[in-house]
Scaffold this motif. Sequence first.
Motif, PDB file in Angstrom:
ATOM      1  N   ARG A 187       0.705  -1.243   0.045  1.00 41.60           N
ATOM      2  CA  ARG A 187       0.012   0.095   0.079  1.00 41.60           C
ATOM      3  C   ARG A 187       0.803   1.127   0.159  1.00 41.60           C
ATOM      4  NH1 ARG A 187      -4.948  -1.289   4.049  1.00 41.60           N
ATOM      5  NH2 ARG A 187      -5.963  -2.831   3.116  1.00 41.60           N
ATOM      6  N   ASP A 190       3.763   4.039  -3.659  1.00 44.48           N
ATOM      7  CA  ASP A 190       3.833   5.397  -4.279  1.00 44.48           C
ATOM      8  C   ASP A 190       4.855   6.468  -3.250  1.00 44.48           C
ATOM      9  OD1 ASP A 190       2.093   5.369  -2.161  1.00 44.48           O
ATOM     10  OD2 ASP A 190       0.871   6.871  -2.424  1.00 44.48           O
ATOM     11  N   THR A 223       9.232   0.574 -10.788  1.00 40.35           N
ATOM     12  CA  THR A 223       8.605   1.634 -11.579  1.00 40.35           C
ATOM     13  C   THR A 223       7.470   1.055 -12.203  1.00 40.35           C
ATOM     14  OG1 THR A 223       9.866   1.969 -13.582  1.00 40.35           O
ATOM     15  CG2 THR A 223      10.363   3.319 -11.711  1.00 40.35           C
ATOM     16  N   THR A 224       7.522  -0.156 -12.539  1.00 39.92           N
ATOM     17  CA  THR A 224       6.292  -0.765 -13.265  1.00 39.92           C
ATOM     18  C   THR A 224       5.164  -0.964 -12.141  1.00 39.92           C
ATOM     19  OG1 THR A 224       6.910  -2.995 -12.726  1.00 39.92           O
ATOM     20  CG2 THR A 224       7.761  -2.068 -14.804  1.00 39.92           C
ATOM     21  N   LEU A 226       4.205   1.176  -9.728  1.00 39.34           N
ATOM     22  CA  LEU A 226       3.790   2.334  -9.219  1.00 39.34           C
ATOM     23  C   LEU A 226       2.129   2.666  -9.464  1.00 39.34           C
ATOM     24  CD1 LEU A 226       6.555   5.330 -10.028  1.00 39.34           C
ATOM     25  CD2 LEU A 226       5.279   4.733  -7.745  1.00 39.34           C
ATOM     26  N   HIS A 227       1.809   2.310 -10.683  1.00 37.06           N
ATOM     27  CA  HIS A 227       0.694   2.374 -10.778  1.00 37.06           C
ATOM     28  C   HIS A 227      -0.463   1.216 -10.542  1.00 37.06           C
ATOM     29  CE1 HIS A 227       1.778   6.150 -12.329  1.00 37.06           C
ATOM     30  NE2 HIS A 227       2.718   5.667 -13.012  1.00 37.06           N
ATOM     31  N   GLU A 228      -0.085   0.164 -10.073  1.00 41.77           N
ATOM     32  CA  GLU A 228      -0.904  -1.015  -9.639  1.00 41.77           C
ATOM     33  C   GLU A 228      -0.561  -1.645  -8.317  1.00 41.77           C
ATOM     34  OE1 GLU A 228       0.734  -4.773 -11.564  1.00 41.77           O
ATOM     35  OE2 GLU A 228       1.046  -3.268 -13.074  1.00 41.77           O
ATOM     36  N   GLN A 229      -1.467  -1.931  -7.578  1.00 39.83           N
ATOM     37  CA  GLN A 229      -1.117  -2.140  -6.077  1.00 39.83           C
ATOM     38  C   GLN A 229      -0.604  -3.644  -6.174  1.00 39.83           C
ATOM     39  OE1 GLN A 229      -3.775  -0.907  -2.965  1.00 39.83           O
ATOM     40  NE2 GLN A 229      -3.634  -2.971  -2.261  1.00 39.83           N
TER      41      GLN A 229
END
Length: 241
Positions: A187, A190, A223-224, A226-229
Amino acid sequence: MKGTLYVVGVGPGDPELMTLKAVRILERCTVWLAPAAKKDGESTALGIAEGVVNRGDKEIVTHHFPMKKIRMGKRPDPEVKKAWDAAAAQIVGHLQAGRDVAFPTLGDPAIYSTGFYVCETLFALAPDLPVVIIPGVSAIGASAAAAGQPLCLGDDRLVVIPATFENGRLREILEQFDSVVLMKVHRVMDRLVPLLKEMDLLDKAVLVERSSQSGQRIRRDLTTALHEQPHYFSTIIVRKS
């Protein structure tokens, strides 16, 4: 004759990583009390144990333990304490009736395990009841193995911490230690990824999701994520050497 509570580490996911002793104890115990993260949900630890041990005519009790933060030195959330009390009360009843109870727990019981909270609660109710801890393969060791790298060598200094610490404290720890294992990262990616990038440690980090389980995933480019938990069972290893 009173029964014994066995807190059994069943490893991180692959049933073949269970120890011979864990298998023997689970086979012998007539009652299993298995922790579940969700109400009426399945127990991951129970699923691992059943991959090796035939449950046969054993009494299987799945008990819900709320997944809420526990801070040492502070009172636990009332819902969490209620779950510990209820589990301990059930265990006491079986032990006083002479039945051995196995509490299968993920990884190793000594590392962020519900099993020890239950033990403490049990001791408060009945301090004379016998408890035995059976160590298991930890998710930490399994993650390093999956990534094909050591946790520490030579005079490396290793620390294992929850990634939920504030960034200032994380930065201090990352500066001081040679190898850092970050647990509970799912969680806070980010916050973690920008911090590691700022400290020039991004290329020293590896993310292992669901270590040794079906769907295991290893990512060296954080970084892959970052946009998926990432999955709840996710660990980041940062090794400077």
